[in-house]
Design an enzyme around this catalytic site. Structure first.
Site, PDB file in Angstrom:
ATOM      1  N   LYS A  33       0.835  -1.209  -0.056  1.00  0.00           N
ATOM      2  CA  LYS A  33       0.044  -0.011  -0.009  1.00  0.00           C
ATOM      3  C   LYS A  33       0.975   1.526  -0.090  1.00  0.00           C
ATOM      4  CE  LYS A  33      -3.794   1.921   2.767  1.00  0.00           C
ATOM      5  NZ  LYS A  33      -4.943   1.774   3.741  1.00  0.00           N
ATOM      6  N   SER A  68      -9.706   2.148   2.551  1.00  0.00           N
ATOM      7  CA  SER A  68      -8.828   2.894   1.762  1.00  0.00           C
ATOM      8  C   SER A  68      -7.782   2.028   0.975  1.00  0.00           C
ATOM      9  CB  SER A  68      -8.088   3.778   2.598  1.00  0.00           C
ATOM     10  OG  SER A  68      -7.145   3.288   3.573  1.00  0.00           O
ATOM     11  N   SER A  98     -10.261  -0.117   6.842  1.00  0.00           N
ATOM     12  CA  SER A  98      -9.736  -0.177   5.681  1.00  0.00           C
ATOM     13  C   SER A  98      -8.911  -1.482   5.043  1.00  0.00           C
ATOM     14  CB  SER A  98      -8.623   0.948   5.526  1.00  0.00           C
ATOM     15  OG  SER A  98      -9.152   2.331   5.245  1.00  0.00           O
TER      16      SER A  98
HETATM   17  N1  GLN Z   1     -13.278   4.443   5.753  1.00  0.00           N
HETATM   18  C1  GLN Z   1     -12.836   4.873   7.130  1.00  0.00           C
HETATM   19  C2  GLN Z   1     -12.274   6.367   7.026  1.00  0.00           C
HETATM   20  O1  GLN Z   1     -12.699   6.888   6.146  1.00  0.00           O
HETATM   21  C3  GLN Z   1     -11.559   4.003   7.433  1.00  0.00           C
HETATM   22  C4  GLN Z   1     -10.257   4.350   6.843  1.00  0.00           C
HETATM   23  C5  GLN Z   1      -9.295   3.502   7.382  1.00  0.00           C
HETATM   24  O2  GLN Z   1      -9.343   2.509   7.933  1.00  0.00           O
HETATM   25  N2  GLN Z   1      -8.068   4.094   6.878  1.00  0.00           N
HETATM   26  O3  GLN Z   1     -11.855   7.086   7.617  1.00  0.00           O
END
Ligand code: GLN
Length: 494
Positions: free
Chosen positions: A80, A160, A184
């Protein structure tokens, strides 16, 4: 006859590499070819093909010479683009870091290198990991290799870690690192029909991972099987003196937990997760998962986690507060992109206005607001108090049960068009089932169980006690065996 190299699991590939039936160069080349054919997915921000082939050649030499080799020797993976990789651009999918080449390597990616993995490149994510679709990426959205009902690549991969999930699902790498702050790893795994685990907070070092919300961020693997996640996590986890929040406890060989036997295990089904947000199709797959566990001899126990409904607002207060503080470092002086101004303050302002996307700016503003003198007690402190109550829900639950089974996301993958027209706060609702365990810091693994009527994968998550990833893997492995999810995205190369 060796099956298609890009369809193999990591454990199958290790076996073939061991028997010298395939080489790492062949395996790596097969994935690089697939990556070239699949640029339409926009999974990679920065592919590193030359480096990958060079590392694969060295790996093959090492294996043939009889030297000591790593436990994942020769396995091609993706990282990532939130993990700092020495000498290789690390953007966090942002403009402000779009030219940042770190002089150091994150602990997790270093450990994966030491284990013999081959890096194929850096994959897309929501900008600074803020989002659930990759739509906030400065480098454009990643496409879910699963098509919609009309056969179009119209669906988000989730986020994400959406680049990681799409790449794993489409055979553009064998496994990938992800990171999970509020879901995410688990939500994109569910949207793309793959497996991913967010381990216990403190299991993996956060050193060298671009910080979003430090009390929540955790590294974790995403792959095509429970065993592959167990193999990867073993290499990623462990004490690191460079991160004061990483736990100094032994990392077990998680594959030993995959016994296939969960007779007598108590599995909790939290009543509060059957909420109005839950799509009936996802609920049906959840019921299927419950039946699988019952079949395998587990005892199903209905439990109550009364503070679940507060997790989303608490998460968005705490995550934004921490983000506003973490992202203060991008000021145009350190790191890369700078937009000059007449004064120092103007330079800061110009740089940050230009360098951050709208979602990141929204969160910095929200976070600054909840930390401001007049509102700190009303929002931030109160959120911290409620976080403790959510944590206590898990502690109480685990007095009664060994693990919890819940949906990973309330829906299947959404389309870009649907998401484009949603208000930001409505997109946050997708995190309703993942944020409670993030706030509590407990491990949670998402794996594909079945398809909804629209033909899209649905994942469930197995949640465990702090540092009891073993039980999580054990239960997930049984679910995997029972579910026999062998569907592949109906993906044709473009
Ligand atoms: N979708 C969640 C957010 O927007 C989680 C993001 C994440 O886990 N990095 O914060």
């Amino acid at each position: 006859m060796v099956s298609k190299l890009t369809d193999l699991t990591i454990s199958e590939a290790l076996d073939l590499l061991d028997k010298k039936e395939i080489s790492s160069v062949e395996l790596t080349q097969a994935h690089l070819t697939e990556m070239e054919r699949s640029t339409v997915l926009n999974a990679y921000i920065t592919p590193t093909p030359e480096l990958a082939l060079k590392t694969a050649e060295e790996s093959d030499k090492k294996r043939l010479s009889g030297e000591k080799i790593g436990r994942l020797e020769g396995i091609p993976i993706a990282n990532k683009d939130l993990y700092c990789t020495q000498g290789i651009r690390t953007t966090a999918a942002s403009k402000i870091l779009s030219e940042f080449v770190p002089p150091y390597e994150s602990t997790v990616t270093q450990q994966l290198k030491d284990a013999g993995t081959i890096m194929l490149g850096k994959v897309n994510t929501d900008q600074f990991a803020m989002g659930g679709s990759t739509m906030t990426s400065y480098f454009g959205v990643t496409k879910n290799p699963w098509t919609d009902e009309n056969g179009h690549y119209n669906l988000v991969p989730g986020g994400s870690s959406g680049g990681s999930a799409a790449a794993v699902a489409a055979g553009l790498c064998m496994g990938a690192t992800g990171s999970d702050t509020g879901g995410s790893i688990r939500q994109p795994a569910s949207f793309c029909g793959i497996t991913g685990i967010k381990p216990t907070y403190g299991r993996c070092s956060r050193y060298g991972i671009v910080a979003f919300a430090s009390s929540l961020d955790q590294a974790g693997p995403m792959a095509r099987s429970v065993k592959d996640c167990a193999l990867m996590l073993r290499e990623m986890a462990g004490f690191d003196e460079k991160d004061s929040t990483v736990a100094d406890i032994a990392v077990p060989d998680f594959t030993q937990a995959l016994t296939g036997d969960i007779r007598g295990k108590k599995i909790g089904i939290p009543r509060e997760y059957r909420s109005k947000d839950l799509n009936p199709q996802v609920a049906a797959v959840w019921d299927k998962g419950i039946a699988f566990l019952k079949n395998a001899g587990a005892e199903i126990v209905e439990i109550s986690m009364p503070h679940t409904k507060y997790a989303l607002p608490v998460y968005y207060i705490i995550a934004c507060a921490e983000a506003s503080s973490n992202l203060a470092r991008y000021d145009g002086v350190r790191y890369t992109t700078r937009v000059n101004g007449k004064t120092l303050n103007e330079m800061y302002e110009n740089t940050r206005t230009d360098g951050f996307g709208p979602e990141v700016i929204r969160r910095i503003l929200l976070g600054t607001f909840v930390l401001s003198a007049g509102f700190y007690d009303a929002y931030y402190i109160r959120a911290q108090r409620v976080r403790r109550l959510i944590y206590n829900d898990f502690i109480e639950a685990f007095k009664q049960v060994d693990a919890i089974l819940a949906p990973a996301a309330p829906t299947t993958a959404l389309s870009y068009d649907e998401m484009k027209n949603m208000k930001p706060v409505d997109t946050y609702l997708g995190d309703v089932f993942t944020t409670p365990s993030s706030l509590a810091g407990v491990p949670a693994l998402a794996l594909p169980i079945g398809l909804a009527d629209n033909g899209l994968p649905v994942g469930l998550q197995v949640i465990g006690k702090h540092f009891d990833e073993n039980t999580v893997f054990q239960v997930a492995h049984v679910l995997e065996t029972q579910a026999q999810f062998d569907k592949k995205p109906h993906y044709v190369k473009g």
